[in-house]
Design a protein around this motif. Sequence first.
Motif, PDB file in Angstrom:
ATOM      1  N   THR A  10      -5.306  32.689  39.186  1.00  0.00           N
ATOM      2  CA  THR A  10      -4.732  33.934  38.648  1.00  0.00           C
ATOM      3  C   THR A  10      -4.448  34.957  39.756  1.00  0.00           C
ATOM      4  O   THR A  10      -3.970  36.048  39.477  1.00  0.00           O
ATOM      5  CB  THR A  10      -5.670  34.576  37.594  1.00  0.00           C
ATOM      6  N   ASN A  11      -4.717  34.582  40.991  1.00  0.00           N
ATOM      7  CA  ASN A  11      -4.380  35.466  42.108  1.00  0.00           C
ATOM      8  C   ASN A  11      -2.862  35.749  42.084  1.00  0.00           C
ATOM      9  O   ASN A  11      -2.069  34.825  41.904  1.00  0.00           O
ATOM     10  CB  ASN A  11      -4.783  34.773  43.420  1.00  0.00           C
ATOM     11  N   PRO A  12      -2.445  37.002  42.245  1.00  0.00           N
ATOM     12  CA  PRO A  12      -1.023  37.356  42.120  1.00  0.00           C
ATOM     13  C   PRO A  12      -0.117  36.587  43.092  1.00  0.00           C
ATOM     14  O   PRO A  12       0.999  36.194  42.730  1.00  0.00           O
ATOM     15  CB  PRO A  12      -0.991  38.854  42.425  1.00  0.00           C
ATOM     16  N   THR A  13      -0.569  36.367  44.324  1.00  0.00           N
ATOM     17  CA  THR A  13       0.269  35.625  45.281  1.00  0.00           C
ATOM     18  C   THR A  13       0.431  34.171  44.828  1.00  0.00           C
ATOM     19  O   THR A  13       1.530  33.616  44.874  1.00  0.00           O
ATOM     20  CB  THR A  13      -0.347  35.674  46.699  1.00  0.00           C
ATOM     21  N   VAL A  14      -0.651  33.567  44.385  1.00  0.00           N
ATOM     22  CA  VAL A  14      -0.588  32.185  43.899  1.00  0.00           C
ATOM     23  C   VAL A  14       0.353  32.105  42.696  1.00  0.00           C
ATOM     24  O   VAL A  14       1.210  31.209  42.613  1.00  0.00           O
ATOM     25  CB  VAL A  14      -1.999  31.678  43.517  1.00  0.00           C
ATOM     26  N   LYS A  15       0.242  33.072  41.786  1.00  0.00           N
ATOM     27  CA  LYS A  15       1.116  33.069  40.607  1.00  0.00           C
ATOM     28  C   LYS A  15       2.580  33.243  41.015  1.00  0.00           C
ATOM     29  O   LYS A  15       3.475  32.588  40.479  1.00  0.00           O
ATOM     30  CB  LYS A  15       0.695  34.197  39.642  1.00  0.00           C
TER      31      LYS A  15
END
Length: 262
Positions: A10-15
């Motif tokens: 759920t990390n924004p960069t991963v998403k």
Amino acid sequence: MSSRTVTSLTNPTVKAVRALHMRKERDETGLFVAEGLKAVIEGIETGHRPAILMHGPDAAAHPLAKTAVVATLAANGEVIEVTQDILAKVSRRDNPQAVVGVFRQAYQPLSTLEPPAAPCWVALHRVRDPGNLGTIIRTADAAGCGGVILVGECCDPYSVEAVRATMGSIFAVPLYRASEAEFAAWRNAWPGSVVGTLLSAEVDHRQADYAKPALILMGNEQQGLPPDMAALCDVNVKIPMRGRADSLNLSVATGIMIYAAT
Ligand SMILES: C[S@@+](CC[C@H](N)C(=O)[O-])C[C@H]1O[C@@H](n2cnc3c(N)ncnc32)[C@H](O)[C@@H]1O
């Protein structure tokens, strides 16, 4: 070696990187994903800089991964170390590459194309299959073509599938886009030959005059080249079909044409 470690999907960069599998997201952000250290280094060596670099825990052992990290940070990009599980989710593969780079798309304006810069250029009308498009970009790179022009509604050269098929050549081959009308108008000023490909043509592709610079025009996988596009060419040619197959795969036919013209 990385600036921070991320373990959550759920990390924004991963998403954000996962979302780049969708064309809408790529179109809106102007970004795309290149997987694998070889492709990332190819990008860096040709002057591109990752906006995001993601690497697995084991990648640190490779000196080239360090080069990629340094280049990314120097360009104010983001570097994150992620788990194997996240890499698998990002690449949608069980055996993901250990390094993933997010780069900026680099379409060139058609007005900047300089025909004499290369002996051969490729125009693709309504190409649909990302594997074909990626393979053609790779072949155009290998043969020293000047670039690839996407005419009309085409599949996305920056999709993960197409980029994979380019094997790194996505960074080396200039890409241009044009509507059919823009292409027709622009073609009028072409200084060399424009050679179309038609199954119904009577001229053997080995007999054509590929006056330099040669512009090769290829048709769509299902419909082939429509009459209005074929009419834009100085000559239309056919690659001999000697067996029972009624046509060649688009990327194979393009490879044959490129090497006939160079
Ligand atoms: C799979 S073919 C299209 C077949 C389509 N049903 C047709 O009638 O043209 C896709 C493209 O590959 C090229 N191509 C394939 N086989 C070819 C051949 N034997 N000679 C010339 N071009 C060929 C043409 O550019 C064609 O538009």
